[in-house]
Design a protein around this motif. Structure first.
Motif, PDB file in Angstrom:
ATOM      1  N   LEU A 162       0.807  -1.221   0.000  1.00 28.73           N
ATOM      2  CA  LEU A 162       0.000   0.000   0.000  1.00 28.73           C
ATOM      3  C   LEU A 162       0.837   1.267   0.000  1.00 28.73           C
ATOM      4  O   LEU A 162       0.606   2.174  -0.799  1.00 28.73           O
ATOM      5  CB  LEU A 162      -0.922   0.022   1.232  1.00 28.73           C
ATOM      6  CG  LEU A 162      -2.290  -0.654   1.129  1.00 28.73           C
ATOM      7  CD1 LEU A 162      -2.999  -0.569   2.452  1.00 28.73           C
ATOM      8  CD2 LEU A 162      -3.146  -0.035   0.021  1.00 28.73           C
ATOM      9  N   VAL A 163       1.815   1.328   0.908  1.00 26.82           N
ATOM     10  CA  VAL A 163       2.506   2.602   1.115  1.00 26.82           C
ATOM     11  C   VAL A 163       4.014   2.557   0.868  1.00 26.82           C
ATOM     12  O   VAL A 163       4.711   3.555   1.058  1.00 26.82           O
ATOM     13  CB  VAL A 163       2.236   3.150   2.544  1.00 26.82           C
ATOM     14  CG1 VAL A 163       0.763   3.415   2.741  1.00 26.82           C
ATOM     15  CG2 VAL A 163       2.742   2.181   3.612  1.00 26.82           C
ATOM     16  N   GLY A 164       4.541   1.418   0.448  1.00 26.46           N
ATOM     17  CA  GLY A 164       5.953   1.355   0.078  1.00 26.46           C
ATOM     18  C   GLY A 164       6.921   1.337   1.241  1.00 26.46           C
ATOM     19  O   GLY A 164       8.106   1.621   1.067  1.00 26.46           O
ATOM     20  N   ALA A 165       6.447   0.990   2.461  1.00 27.50           N
ATOM     21  CA  ALA A 165       7.331   0.914   3.638  1.00 27.50           C
ATOM     22  C   ALA A 165       7.820  -0.515   3.815  1.00 27.50           C
ATOM     23  O   ALA A 165       7.057  -1.466   3.632  1.00 27.50           O
ATOM     24  CB  ALA A 165       6.591   1.378   4.888  1.00 27.50           C
ATOM     25  N   GLY A 166       9.081  -0.655   4.193  1.00 25.50           N
ATOM     26  CA  GLY A 166       9.664  -1.992   4.324  1.00 25.50           C
ATOM     27  C   GLY A 166       9.180  -2.782   5.516  1.00 25.50           C
ATOM     28  O   GLY A 166       9.130  -4.001   5.491  1.00 25.50           O
ATOM     29  N   GLY A 167       8.823  -2.089   6.594  1.00 22.47           N
ATOM     30  CA  GLY A 167       8.292  -2.766   7.770  1.00 22.47           C
ATOM     31  C   GLY A 167       9.330  -3.340   8.713  1.00 22.47           C
ATOM     32  O   GLY A 167       9.015  -4.182   9.547  1.00 22.47           O
ATOM     33  N   GLY A 168      10.573  -2.861   8.617  1.00 19.75           N
ATOM     34  CA  GLY A 168      11.630  -3.367   9.483  1.00 19.75           C
ATOM     35  C   GLY A 168      11.333  -3.177  10.960  1.00 19.75           C
ATOM     36  O   GLY A 168      11.699  -4.010  11.797  1.00 19.75           O
ATOM     37  N   PRO A 182      18.859 -13.677  17.598  1.00 22.09           N
ATOM     38  CA  PRO A 182      19.707 -12.619  18.171  1.00 22.09           C
ATOM     39  C   PRO A 182      19.551 -11.302  17.402  1.00 22.09           C
ATOM     40  O   PRO A 182      19.309 -11.319  16.192  1.00 22.09           O
ATOM     41  CB  PRO A 182      21.124 -13.188  18.019  1.00 22.09           C
ATOM     42  CG  PRO A 182      20.928 -14.663  17.981  1.00 22.09           C
ATOM     43  CD  PRO A 182      19.632 -14.888  17.273  1.00 22.09           C
ATOM     44  N   VAL A 183      19.714 -10.187  18.101  1.00 15.07           N
ATOM     45  CA  VAL A 183      19.395  -8.879  17.531  1.00 15.07           C
ATOM     46  C   VAL A 183      20.144  -8.589  16.232  1.00 15.07           C
ATOM     47  O   VAL A 183      19.547  -8.194  15.230  1.00 15.07           O
ATOM     48  CB  VAL A 183      19.665  -7.756  18.560  1.00 15.07           C
ATOM     49  CG1 VAL A 183      19.504  -6.388  17.913  1.00 15.07           C
ATOM     50  CG2 VAL A 183      18.725  -7.877  19.741  1.00 15.07           C
ATOM     51  N   LYS A 184      21.460  -8.758  16.226  1.00 13.77           N
ATOM     52  CA  LYS A 184      22.226  -8.444  15.015  1.00 13.77           C
ATOM     53  C   LYS A 184      21.827  -9.364  13.863  1.00 13.77           C
ATOM     54  O   LYS A 184      21.766  -8.934  12.704  1.00 13.77           O
ATOM     55  CB  LYS A 184      23.730  -8.556  15.294  1.00 13.77           C
ATOM     56  CG  LYS A 184      24.294  -7.370  16.069  1.00 13.77           C
ATOM     57  CD  LYS A 184      25.796  -7.349  16.037  1.00 13.77           C
ATOM     58  CE  LYS A 184      26.344  -6.096  16.724  1.00 13.77           C
ATOM     59  NZ  LYS A 184      26.020  -4.867  15.989  1.00 13.77           N
ATOM     60  N   ARG A 185      21.551 -10.633  14.161  1.00 14.09           N
ATOM     61  CA  ARG A 185      21.098 -11.562  13.127  1.00 14.09           C
ATOM     62  C   ARG A 185      19.702 -11.176  12.630  1.00 14.09           C
ATOM     63  O   ARG A 185      19.369 -11.333  11.460  1.00 14.09           O
ATOM     64  CB  ARG A 185      21.098 -12.982  13.691  1.00 14.09           C
ATOM     65  CG  ARG A 185      21.022 -14.088  12.643  1.00 14.09           C
ATOM     66  CD  ARG A 185      21.230 -15.445  13.307  1.00 14.09           C
ATOM     67  NE  ARG A 185      21.158 -16.525  12.349  1.00 14.09           N
ATOM     68  CZ  ARG A 185      22.174 -16.935  11.613  1.00 14.09           C
ATOM     69  NH1 ARG A 185      23.351 -16.346  11.724  1.00 14.09           N
ATOM     70  NH2 ARG A 185      22.030 -17.941  10.758  1.00 14.09           N
ATOM     71  N   ALA A 186      18.882 -10.649  13.547  1.00 10.99           N
ATOM     72  CA  ALA A 186      17.542 -10.194  13.169  1.00 10.99           C
ATOM     73  C   ALA A 186      17.621  -9.000  12.220  1.00 10.99           C
ATOM     74  O   ALA A 186      16.829  -8.884  11.280  1.00 10.99           O
ATOM     75  CB  ALA A 186      16.746  -9.826  14.417  1.00 10.99           C
ATOM     76  N   ILE A 187      18.579  -8.092  12.460  1.00 13.02           N
ATOM     77  CA  ILE A 187      18.749  -6.930  11.579  1.00 13.02           C
ATOM     78  C   ILE A 187      19.148  -7.384  10.172  1.00 13.02           C
ATOM     79  O   ILE A 187      18.581  -6.928   9.177  1.00 13.02           O
ATOM     80  CB  ILE A 187      19.807  -5.963  12.158  1.00 13.02           C
ATOM     81  CG1 ILE A 187      19.285  -5.317  13.442  1.00 13.02           C
ATOM     82  CG2 ILE A 187      20.167  -4.878  11.136  1.00 13.02           C
ATOM     83  CD1 ILE A 187      20.305  -4.463  14.166  1.00 13.02           C
ATOM     84  N   GLY A 188      20.121  -8.294  10.095  1.00  7.38           N
ATOM     85  CA  GLY A 188      20.552  -8.811   8.790  1.00  7.38           C
ATOM     86  C   GLY A 188      19.431  -9.517   8.066  1.00  7.38           C
ATOM     87  O   GLY A 188      19.221  -9.340   6.858  1.00  7.38           O
ATOM     88  N   THR A 189      18.670 -10.336   8.807  1.00  2.50           N
ATOM     89  CA  THR A 189      17.538 -11.064   8.220  1.00  2.50           C
ATOM     90  C   THR A 189      16.453 -10.104   7.764  1.00  2.50           C
ATOM     91  O   THR A 189      15.852 -10.265   6.695  1.00  2.50           O
ATOM     92  CB  THR A 189      16.968 -12.066   9.239  1.00  2.50           C
ATOM     93  OG1 THR A 189      18.017 -12.919   9.704  1.00  2.50           O
ATOM     94  CG2 THR A 189      15.870 -12.920   8.612  1.00  2.50           C
ATOM     95  N   SER A 190      16.211  -9.051   8.574  1.00  7.73           N
ATOM     96  CA  SER A 190      15.215  -8.041   8.228  1.00  7.73           C
ATOM     97  C   SER A 190      15.563  -7.349   6.914  1.00  7.73           C
ATOM     98  O   SER A 190      14.688  -7.127   6.067  1.00  7.73           O
ATOM     99  CB  SER A 190      15.117  -7.006   9.353  1.00  7.73           C
ATOM    100  OG  SER A 190      14.327  -5.905   8.971  1.00  7.73           O
ATOM    101  N   LEU A 191      16.837  -7.022   6.723  1.00 11.86           N
ATOM    102  CA  LEU A 191      17.257  -6.349   5.489  1.00 11.86           C
ATOM    103  C   LEU A 191      17.021  -7.235   4.263  1.00 11.86           C
ATOM    104  O   LEU A 191      16.616  -6.748   3.205  1.00 11.86           O
ATOM    105  CB  LEU A 191      18.733  -5.955   5.580  1.00 11.86           C
ATOM    106  CG  LEU A 191      19.057  -4.803   6.545  1.00 11.86           C
ATOM    107  CD1 LEU A 191      20.556  -4.635   6.699  1.00 11.86           C
ATOM    108  CD2 LEU A 191      18.432  -3.500   6.057  1.00 11.86           C
ATOM    109  N   VAL A 192      17.253  -8.542   4.413  1.00 11.94           N
ATOM    110  CA  VAL A 192      17.001  -9.476   3.307  1.00 11.94           C
ATOM    111  C   VAL A 192      15.511  -9.521   2.984  1.00 11.94           C
ATOM    112  O   VAL A 192      15.096  -9.449   1.814  1.00 11.94           O
ATOM    113  CB  VAL A 192      17.520 -10.889   3.649  1.00 11.94           C
ATOM    114  CG1 VAL A 192      17.039 -11.904   2.611  1.00 11.94           C
ATOM    115  CG2 VAL A 192      19.047 -10.890   3.704  1.00 11.94           C
ATOM    116  N   ILE A 193      14.680  -9.625   4.028  1.00 10.86           N
ATOM    117  CA  ILE A 193      13.225  -9.668   3.830  1.00 10.86           C
ATOM    118  C   ILE A 193      12.736  -8.382   3.164  1.00 10.86           C
ATOM    119  O   ILE A 193      11.956  -8.417   2.198  1.00 10.86           O
ATOM    120  CB  ILE A 193      12.505  -9.862   5.179  1.00 10.86           C
ATOM    121  CG1 ILE A 193      12.852 -11.226   5.783  1.00 10.86           C
ATOM    122  CG2 ILE A 193      10.984  -9.736   5.015  1.00 10.86           C
ATOM    123  CD1 ILE A 193      12.417 -11.388   7.236  1.00 10.86           C
TER     124      ILE A 193
END
Length: 264
Positions: A162-168, A182-193
């Motif tokens: 709808l609005v073009g936001a990634g939702g991280g 783990p937080v740092k792994r979650a950030i990396g995974t979030s960027l891939v998603i």
């Protein structure tokens, strides 16, 4: 205003590099208010900018083995399906004029910007509250948690479409608190998603709009520079400490958009 817009594009990337999200929430307001782009077209541009910059940012995390592809699939597949359905079927169904109250007309553009503003306020609350747990225990993946994560992925997909936001800002807390990533792994995974969601969403409706590629690529390139800077800064500064301050900034921006679109 365009010069300010290019400076803001750097901040989009820096935020993504530092905290794995939040930058995408700035993209549409930057495109609409600083570059003068139509709101609907801005959501399309945002998908490309966020997708490219997130993909570049994820490379650093991938090299450090900080990307969980299993979790990316749990989130990504439902997100991609809902993005495609939203971009192809839901967006075209929204009429150009939704509501008229005396002299005020809620157009499609205003409606999308108000949704975006509400999303910004929600994002700011999560950033200011900052309740993401540091628990790094990798418990066995529970089916109910996986279903809940897939459901959240679906919701994120609709919002992205709808609005073009990634939702991280929604993905990272879910990965950490629901799935014990783990937080740092979650950030990396979030960027891939985010990168897959955004680029697939962009490609789904690219043939239906006229794109100024020179402008779009320029903004995306500057955002990429920002995410590289943000990734380097994250080695020296804990992004979580900056999150509440960034949350207050996002809150002010959300209130500004609502005020501007309704009262000005």
């Amino acid at each position: 205003m365009e010069i300010i817009g290019y400076i803001a594009s750097v901040l989009i990337g820096i935020s993504l590099g530092l905290i794995g999200g939040g930058g995408s929430i700035l993209t549409v307001p930057v495109l609409v208010y600083l570059f003068g782009i139509d709101a609907l077209l801005a959501t399309e541009y945002s998908l490309f900018i966020v997708g490219v910059s997130s993909a570049v940012g994820s490379v650093t995390y991938f090299k450090k083995d900080l990307v969980d592809f299993k979790m990316a699939l749990i989130f990504g597949v439902p997100s991609i399906i809902s993005i495609l359905l939203t971009r192809v079927y839901l967006l075209p169904l929204i009429p150009e004029e939704l509501l008229k109250i005396k002299n005020f007309t809620v157009t499609k553009n205003i409606f999308l910007l108000l949704i975006f503003a509400a999303l910004m306020i929600l994002a700011s609350y999560k950033m200011i509250k900052n309740q993401t747990s540091e628990n790094t225990d990798r418990n066995e993946l529970n089916r109910n948690k996986a279903l809940l994560a897939a459901g959240e992925g679906t919701v994120i997909g609709v919002l992205t479409g709808l609005v073009g936001a990634g939702g991280g800002f929604m993905i990272i807390p879910a990965l950490v608190n629901l799935l014990k990533v783990p937080v740092k792994r979650a950030i990396g995974t979030s960027l891939v998603i985010i990168s897959f969601n955004s680029l697939i969403g962009f490609s789904s409706s690219i043939n239906n709009i006229k794109i100024e590629w020179n402008l779009l690529v320029s903004i995306a390139a500057i955002a990429v520079v920002g995410i590289i800077i943000g990734s380097q800064i994250s080695k020296k500064i804990d992004g979580k400490k900056l999150k509440p301050a960034f949350g207050w900034f996002i809150l002010v921006m959300g209130i500004y958009i609502i005020t501007r679109e309704i009262f000005l």
